[in-house]
Write an enzyme that holds these catalytic residues in place. Sequence first.
Site, PDB file in Angstrom:
ATOM      1  N   SER A 194       0.808  -1.106  -0.351  1.00  0.00           N
ATOM      2  CA  SER A 194       0.325  -0.035  -0.218  1.00  0.00           C
ATOM      3  C   SER A 194       0.562   1.156   0.108  1.00  0.00           C
ATOM      4  CB  SER A 194      -0.948   0.487   1.081  1.00  0.00           C
ATOM      5  OG  SER A 194      -0.015  -0.389   2.379  1.00  0.00           O
TER       6      SER A 194
ATOM      7  N   HIS B  59       1.723   4.975   4.826  1.00  0.00           N
ATOM      8  CA  HIS B  59       0.707   5.031   3.964  1.00  0.00           C
ATOM      9  C   HIS B  59       1.543   7.030   3.775  1.00  0.00           C
ATOM     10  CE1 HIS B  59      -2.578   2.215   4.501  1.00  0.00           C
ATOM     11  NE2 HIS B  59      -1.466   2.079   4.648  1.00  0.00           N
TER      12      HIS B  59
END
Length: 403
Positions: A145, A197
């Site tokens: 991610s 992230h």
Amino acid sequence: MRPNIVTEAGVQTRVGQWWNAIPFLTSSVVVVCGVIYLICLLTGYDTFYEVCFLPSAIISRFQVYRFYTAIIFHGSLLHVLFNMMALVPMGSELERIMGSVRLLYLTVLLATTNAVLHLLIASLAGYNPFYQYDHLMNECAIGFSGILFSMIVIETSLSGVTSRSVFGLFNVPAKLYPWILLIVFQLLMTNVSLLGHLCGILSGFSYSYGLFNFLMPGSSFFTTIESASWMSSFIRRPKFIMCTGGNPSSYIPTYSAQNTTSSGFSTGNAWRSLSSWLPQREASNQSSEDSRFPGRGRTLSTARDPTAPAGETDPNLHARLLEDSSSPDRLSDATVNTVADSRQAPIANAAVLPQSQGRVAASEEQIQKLVAMGFDRTQVEVALAAADDDLTVAVEILMSQQA
């Protein structure tokens, strides 16, 4: 015969077509991550302590391999499924523009920069003299991610859209889109690495603003890799996309009605960036053309040279074109008059004919260049014929067909 066999075959065919349309590197990443998760599931390996991104282990034992092992391991079925579903559309678009080798280099670069930023922020939080926060140093992060957040920023910056939809529920400004996703995922999901992230977003913006330009080699570097003998088995695969020497910040197709922005990454600038590294023909009077009808103009059944200046036009032809064309009789009369005019100059037509026949068939080199960019060969031949062998116009036709 079972009554639902047609439905089953239809679904299987559509899945096969969807998979065959995914370029080589993107599909390879999906396969690698899926196989690794399946092996971990069958063997019962679920600690991930030896492969995750663990800042304390990297600093104390210099385990740099964690930069790259962490991105291919996933903790659950939903984790790997959501990440790969997000990778397929973004990775496919980037790979068709950059090429398979260039995108692989960019992925490794983003994995490295994400890890370095993650390590720096965790170290500052854990070892600063004011307030030490040790949790980030002992956080064990895995998953693709972080790379996906970098790709989201790059795709959003290059596309030129002014707004993006969040799960189809509401629209947000394009510049805020990655940050909204960061907050939404943090609120809706558990065990989400906020720092991982965040570092992906920072790396994506750094790449978009050109801070990584000194780390991106020239096109000759990727061409050398593709010409190596050990790459021949990969290049022969139909889904492999050659690096055509383009700018990695080139045009990415979007599907938004509003496609204008004040930033430097507008669609027009990006398209000019793409067309700048395609082989060009000699200069023509492109500036005088109507923007609604790009490409070279051709006058049918006339003795005029198609390369004549645009200013030397037939006044009678303009008069006929400006007349009311709603009547079929007038259309037929204009056609007969045009054919009659062409028959009055057979010698001039004979002089023009060999020149036009020389450009009927597109060269194999031009076809191969467009096929290497991921376009279908049949569509490439049709587009080149419609564009009169002009690669720039042919690419524009093919991209509009895909949109």
